[in-house]
Write a protein that holds these residues in place. Sequence first.
Motif, short mmCIF file in Angstrom:
data_model
loop_
_atom_site.label_atom_id
_atom_site.label_comp_id
_atom_site.label_asym_id
_atom_site.label_seq_id
_atom_site.Cartn_x
_atom_site.Cartn_y
_atom_site.Cartn_z
N ALA A 210 0.83 -1.21 0.00
CA ALA A 210 0.00 0.00 0.00
C ALA A 210 0.87 1.26 0.00
O ALA A 210 0.60 2.21 0.74
CB ALA A 210 -0.94 0.00 1.21
N VAL A 211 1.88 1.25 -0.84
CA VAL A 211 2.86 2.34 -0.83
C VAL A 211 2.22 3.69 -1.14
O VAL A 211 2.47 4.68 -0.44
CB VAL A 211 4.00 2.05 -1.82
N ASP A 212 1.37 3.75 -2.16
CA ASP A 212 0.75 5.03 -2.54
C ASP A 212 -0.09 5.60 -1.42
O ASP A 212 -0.01 6.80 -1.10
CB ASP A 212 -0.10 4.85 -3.80
N ALA A 213 -0.92 4.75 -0.80
CA ALA A 213 -1.78 5.21 0.30
C ALA A 213 -0.94 5.64 1.50
O ALA A 213 -1.21 6.67 2.13
CB ALA A 213 -2.74 4.10 0.71
N ASN A 214 0.10 4.88 1.80
CA ASN A 214 0.96 5.23 2.94
C ASN A 214 1.70 6.54 2.70
O ASN A 214 1.88 7.34 3.63
CB ASN A 214 1.95 4.10 3.21
N LEU A 215 2.14 6.76 1.47
CA LEU A 215 2.84 8.01 1.16
C LEU A 215 1.89 9.21 1.23
O LEU A 215 2.29 10.30 1.67
CB LEU A 215 3.49 7.94 -0.22
N ARG A 216 0.62 9.00 0.82
CA ARG A 216 -0.36 10.09 0.97
C ARG A 216 -0.54 10.44 2.44
O ARG A 216 -0.57 11.63 2.81
CB ARG A 216 -1.71 9.67 0.37
N GLY A 217 -0.70 9.43 3.27
CA GLY A 217 -0.86 9.68 4.70
C GLY A 217 0.38 10.32 5.30
O GLY A 217 0.28 11.21 6.15
N PHE A 218 1.55 9.87 4.86
CA PHE A 218 2.81 10.44 5.36
C PHE A 218 2.88 11.94 5.06
O PHE A 218 3.21 12.74 5.93
CB PHE A 218 3.98 9.70 4.71
N GLU A 219 2.58 12.31 3.83
CA GLU A 219 2.63 13.73 3.46
C GLU A 219 1.61 14.54 4.24
O GLU A 219 1.87 15.67 4.66
CB GLU A 219 2.41 13.89 1.96
N ARG A 220 0.40 13.96 4.44
CA ARG A 220 -0.63 14.67 5.20
C ARG A 220 -0.18 14.89 6.65
O ARG A 220 -0.34 15.97 7.21
CB ARG A 220 -1.93 13.86 5.16
N GLY A 221 0.42 13.86 7.25
CA GLY A 221 0.90 13.99 8.61
C GLY A 221 2.05 14.96 8.74
O GLY A 221 2.15 15.69 9.73
N ASN A 222 2.92 15.00 7.73
CA ASN A 222 4.05 15.92 7.75
C ASN A 222 3.56 17.36 7.74
O ASN A 222 4.05 18.21 8.51
CB ASN A 222 4.96 15.65 6.55
N VAL A 223 2.58 17.65 6.89
CA VAL A 223 2.02 19.00 6.82
C VAL A 223 1.30 19.34 8.12
O VAL A 223 1.47 20.44 8.68
CB VAL A 223 1.07 19.13 5.61
#
Length: 286
Positions: A210-223
């Motif tokens: 689930a790399v794409d979904a995890n990267l979306r969540g990662f970017e959201r959490g970073n912001v």
Amino acid sequence: MEKISDWLASGFGSGVISVSERPITLLIAAMGGEGGGVFTDWIVKAAQHAGLPVQSTSIPGVAQRTGATTYYVEIFPVPLSGLGGRQPVFSLYPAGGDVDLMIATELLEAARAVRNGYVSPRRTTLIASTHRVFTIGERSEMGDGRLDSKQLHGSLEKMSMVSVLADFSAAAADSGSPINAVLLGALSSTSVLPIKKDSFIAAIEEGGKAVDANLRGFERGNVLGRIDQGLGPDSQNYEVSNPKNNETLSLMETIPLELTDLRDVVALGIERLMHYQGIKYCQMYL
């Protein structure tokens, strides 16, 4: 033979390491199904990608929230390449008042860590989601047995050196990703670990699931983490929708007109049941 004092003063015999260097300590509190183990693996892989010595351990909890599942990580802030072939000594368990970074997937789990002495106002950066998953005791109380979230929130801010508190659960739902990915992004927004953002991204990609979904969540959490620390864009330009809140409002609009006198009571019932079970349970209630 070289004197011990001379050996210490020389930086353990080589001048590479200062005697003041110590591992950076991380404690993660999670509940079942939230991916605490995967979260820990990402942190370990990110540290390895950065060339840092790292060790992780875990203590499993039990069901029904009568025990917390915790994961403990220690990262030495000096790269392996600078240790002259030596290895740091890591501990297996956290010590009270000695945790540099505390991460909790839910508000009460963060409060438990404070109660157990792991969060210190002189040392600890606390990252926690402010949403609640009610305990069995809170749900079974005849009256309103819920703990005061505002009081818990205030205690967390008071007892930590730095607090990054936001509804990371809503951010996860909004981005279609698991909460552990969002929290990893929030972690990357702090300066506690000497690990660059690219290393965290590499850890997610190396996981291969689930790399794409995890990267979306990662970017959201970073912001979201940067906003909470006053480092990012204006928070008014970044909104997180809460699907549960939207569903609750939609259900309230379906309350029959003949129940006008009971509308406030029914609305409260919907709100409580949405937390307790979900939309299907609320529909059955109506």
